[in-house]
Design a protein around this motif. Structure first.
Motif, PDB file in Angstrom:
ATOM      1  N   HIS A  66     -60.466  30.984  95.948  1.00 39.51           N
ATOM      2  CA  HIS A  66     -61.945  31.512  95.893  1.00 39.51           C
ATOM      3  C   HIS A  66     -62.834  31.120  96.817  1.00 39.51           C
ATOM      4  O   HIS A  66     -63.312  31.583  97.755  1.00 39.51           O
ATOM      5  N   ARG A  67     -62.655  29.538  96.995  1.00 40.11           N
ATOM      6  CA  ARG A  67     -63.342  28.989  98.169  1.00 40.11           C
ATOM      7  C   ARG A  67     -63.079  29.553  99.615  1.00 40.11           C
ATOM      8  O   ARG A  67     -63.750  29.553 100.475  1.00 40.11           O
ATOM      9  N   ALA A  68     -61.440  29.620  99.701  1.00 40.68           N
ATOM     10  CA  ALA A  68     -61.130  30.101 100.998  1.00 40.68           C
ATOM     11  C   ALA A  68     -61.866  31.404 101.363  1.00 40.68           C
ATOM     12  O   ALA A  68     -62.509  31.877 102.651  1.00 40.68           O
ATOM     13  N   ILE A  69     -61.995  32.361 100.446  1.00 36.08           N
ATOM     14  CA  ILE A  69     -62.651  33.595 100.879  1.00 36.08           C
ATOM     15  C   ILE A  69     -63.885  33.556 101.014  1.00 36.08           C
ATOM     16  O   ILE A  69     -64.720  34.317 101.758  1.00 36.08           O
ATOM     17  N   VAL A  70     -64.601  32.784 100.297  1.00 36.56           N
ATOM     18  CA  VAL A  70     -66.098  32.727 100.206  1.00 36.56           C
ATOM     19  C   VAL A  70     -66.329  31.954 101.691  1.00 36.56           C
ATOM     20  O   VAL A  70     -67.332  32.080 102.210  1.00 36.56           O
ATOM     21  N   ASP A  71     -65.577  31.164 101.974  1.00 30.02           N
ATOM     22  CA  ASP A  71     -65.826  30.442 103.438  1.00 30.02           C
ATOM     23  C   ASP A  71     -65.831  31.299 104.412  1.00 30.02           C
ATOM     24  O   ASP A  71     -66.527  31.087 105.283  1.00 30.02           O
ATOM     25  N   THR A  72     -64.786  32.188 104.304  1.00 38.75           N
ATOM     26  CA  THR A  72     -64.666  33.278 105.554  1.00 38.75           C
ATOM     27  C   THR A  72     -65.915  34.047 105.385  1.00 38.75           C
ATOM     28  O   THR A  72     -66.429  34.636 106.505  1.00 38.75           O
ATOM     29  N   LEU A  73     -66.592  34.396 104.447  1.00 42.01           N
ATOM     30  CA  LEU A  73     -67.878  35.069 104.470  1.00 42.01           C
ATOM     31  C   LEU A  73     -69.027  34.366 104.938  1.00 42.01           C
ATOM     32  O   LEU A  73     -69.943  34.924 105.448  1.00 42.01           O
ATOM     33  N   MET A  74     -69.111  33.315 104.951  1.00 38.26           N
ATOM     34  CA  MET A  74     -70.170  32.298 105.483  1.00 38.26           C
ATOM     35  C   MET A  74     -70.362  32.427 107.276  1.00 38.26           C
ATOM     36  O   MET A  74     -69.325  32.570 107.739  1.00 38.26           O
ATOM     37  N   PRO A  75     -71.597  32.305 107.659  1.00 39.39           N
ATOM     38  CA  PRO A  75     -71.639  32.372 109.102  1.00 39.39           C
ATOM     39  C   PRO A  75     -71.404  31.033 109.631  1.00 39.39           C
ATOM     40  O   PRO A  75     -71.231  30.082 109.085  1.00 39.39           O
TER      41      PRO A  75
END
Length: 96
Positions: A66-75
Motif C-alpha cells: 500500500h505504501r509503495a502505491i501511495v508513494d508513486t502517487l505523490m509528487p
C-alpha cells in the motif's frame, strides 16, 4: 415470494482486494450507487482517486504494498538549493 433483480455496489481495495466492511458489525456493506459508496468509504480513511487511474480505491492498510502505491502517487520532492549553496554531496549550485 417474488424474485427481483437489484444492483448493488461493494467497495474493494485495488491493492489487496479487501472488501469494505462496517466497522461496528464487520459485515460487507452494500451501496445503492457508486457516489454513496465513495463518500461512505472516505469517512473511514479509504482513498478514492480519479476514475482514470488504474489503482483507484485504496484501503487504509499500512503495509509495504500500500505504501509503495501511495508513494508513486505523490509528487516529486522539491529541490531546495540556493545558488552558491553547497549541497549534501559537496557540490556547489552554480548561479544561473
Amino acid at each position: 415470494m417474488t424474485i427481483r433483480r437489484q444492483d448493488c455496489y461493494v467497495v474493494t481495495c485495488d491493492i489487496c482486494h479487501a472488501e469494505y466492511t462496517d466497522p461496528e458489525t464487520e459485515q460487507t456493506v452494500w451501496w445503492t450507487d457508486a457516489a454513496a459508496a465513495e463518500q461512505g468509504v472516505r469517512r473511514d480513511r479509504w482513498m478514492v482517486l480519479a476514475p482514470d487511474l488504474p489503482t483507484r480505491i485504496i484501503c487504509p492498510e499500512d503495509d509495504d504494498a500500500h505504501r509503495a502505491i501511495v508513494d508513486t502517487l505523490m509528487p516529486p520532492e522539491p529541490v531546495m538549493q540556493i545558488p552558491g549553496q553547497i549541497d549534501l554531496n559537496g557540490i556547489e549550485e552554480s548561479s544561473r
